[in-house]
Design an enzyme around this catalytic site. Sequence first.
Site, mmCIF file in Angstrom:
data_model
loop_
_atom_site.group_PDB
_atom_site.id
_atom_site.type_symbol
_atom_site.label_atom_id
_atom_site.label_comp_id
_atom_site.label_asym_id
_atom_site.label_seq_id
_atom_site.Cartn_x
_atom_site.Cartn_y
_atom_site.Cartn_z
ATOM 1 C CD GLU A 28 41.055 27.698 34.649
ATOM 2 O OE1 GLU A 28 40.893 27.963 33.452
ATOM 3 O OE2 GLU A 28 40.332 28.177 35.559
ATOM 4 C CE LYS A 33 35.459 44.202 37.599
ATOM 5 N NZ LYS A 33 36.938 44.416 37.728
ATOM 6 C CD GLU A 61 35.349 32.258 28.563
ATOM 7 O OE1 GLU A 61 35.883 31.384 29.288
ATOM 8 O OE2 GLU A 61 35.965 33.228 28.098
ATOM 9 C CB CYS A 117 39.304 29.973 30.327
ATOM 10 S SG CYS A 117 38.700 30.921 28.922
#
Length: 487
Positions: free
Chosen positions: A391, A182, A257, A291
Amino acid sequence: MTSPLRHLTEAGFPGKFYIDGEWRKPIGSVAAAATVVNPATEQPIAEVALGDDDDVDCAIAAARRAFAGWSTTPPAERAALLDRIHALLLQRLELFAQALTCEMGAAITYARRAQVPLAAEHIRVARDNLANYQFVTPRGSTAIMREAIGVCGLITPWNWPLYQITAKVGPALAAGCTVVLKPSELSPLSALLFAEVMDDAGCPPGVFNLVNGTGPIVGAGLASHPLVDMISITGSTRAGVLVAQAAAPTVKRVAQELGGKSPNIILPDADLSRAVPLGVGAAFRNLGQSCSAPTRMLVSRSQMEEVEILAAAAASELVVGDPLAESTTHGPIANRPQFERVQTMISVGLKEGAKLVIGGPGRPGDLQIGLYARPTIFSNVRRDMRIAQEEIFGPVLSIIPYDTVDEAIAIANETVYGLGAHVQGTDLETVRAVAHQIQSGQVHLNHPDWDPNAPFGGYKRSGNGREYGREGMEEYLETKAVLGFYR
């Protein structure tokens, strides 16, 4: 060369899924579609079909049927398939690069140099690791067997669309698993091109399947499905938590992750003329939409002024603009919600009292259309500021002062994340000692070359499990001990 949009449209791929070796229209009871927007023009460029539970069931059933045969296929045959996939990715590099540019704004030069070739490397590494892997090893009279875990649901993000697909599909197939992919509905075009590669490479029916869809429907459907043995997700920490919660009742393996707020410790003896520009480049790689981007630069307080000058000079060299222009180094932010997030956090930094070194709110230059953001550097950032802890996922770098190396290590570790880190310094013994004390899954010393065999993953809320290299393949394997096997 035919454009990726024309190629996909003529083949009818945007309205179909790839299931059991065939391109199929959605079978769900409610037709739905996602509009893909080119972030450079802010104009729609494609409509991609979205699946529902019926489509998920169909894809999982195909993967389940194929598992028994694929998991027992000799490793040499699995390696041969990976070899064909690798070759096709490189042959179609330009097609993929153009797709990445129009679906998520990657500068065409960066897509050609990094996004596509590094994605192909994950397939090559999976092939090479498979060729040398011992699936049965002796331990006294006991045989330790490593066997494919089963059907795997793979959920990939919008920021590195092809790269994260290959990082999961390659090792999963090498291990003998079958998969249902997906991709992000925000950047699905490269995934459709990848499914075409799988078909052209002769992937057996059901071994690889693709269903486009949203996280709450297709992602949750994969995570909760009793016939899925493992979920691997790359995405935000919030998304990872939701997937883990959905997977918990069926006690399947979940590899995550997730987010990061990576530190870059520049030690007092570092060559600032090298370390600072490279640090800025690493933080703004992929326009900061990574990331593991080292978006916290930790600097000795006595060197702050010199670092600010070097950092501003490095950022001023970046060329933000039309991603198809050869002179552009950085294109637009990939999508509207992320663009708004970046603008909000730049405003937060200003309100918190951080010193603006370069950049700021709004679009750069005279750009009026497109999701373009100004590469922004803040200095004198306090460790408790939101821009130091949250973040941002964009071109925003925070320079944080420290007084001692021990304090720098403490600052590096005082986030909920632990995905990546950097350490720069001249004395290698000290650099290594600092790296040993940082709580993160990867640490880069003095900006080394990328290593596709280095395992990648996080401590703390950056996730569980590892990708890349041998460890990445072992995530898709179960361990069986057979006692008395050897006499």
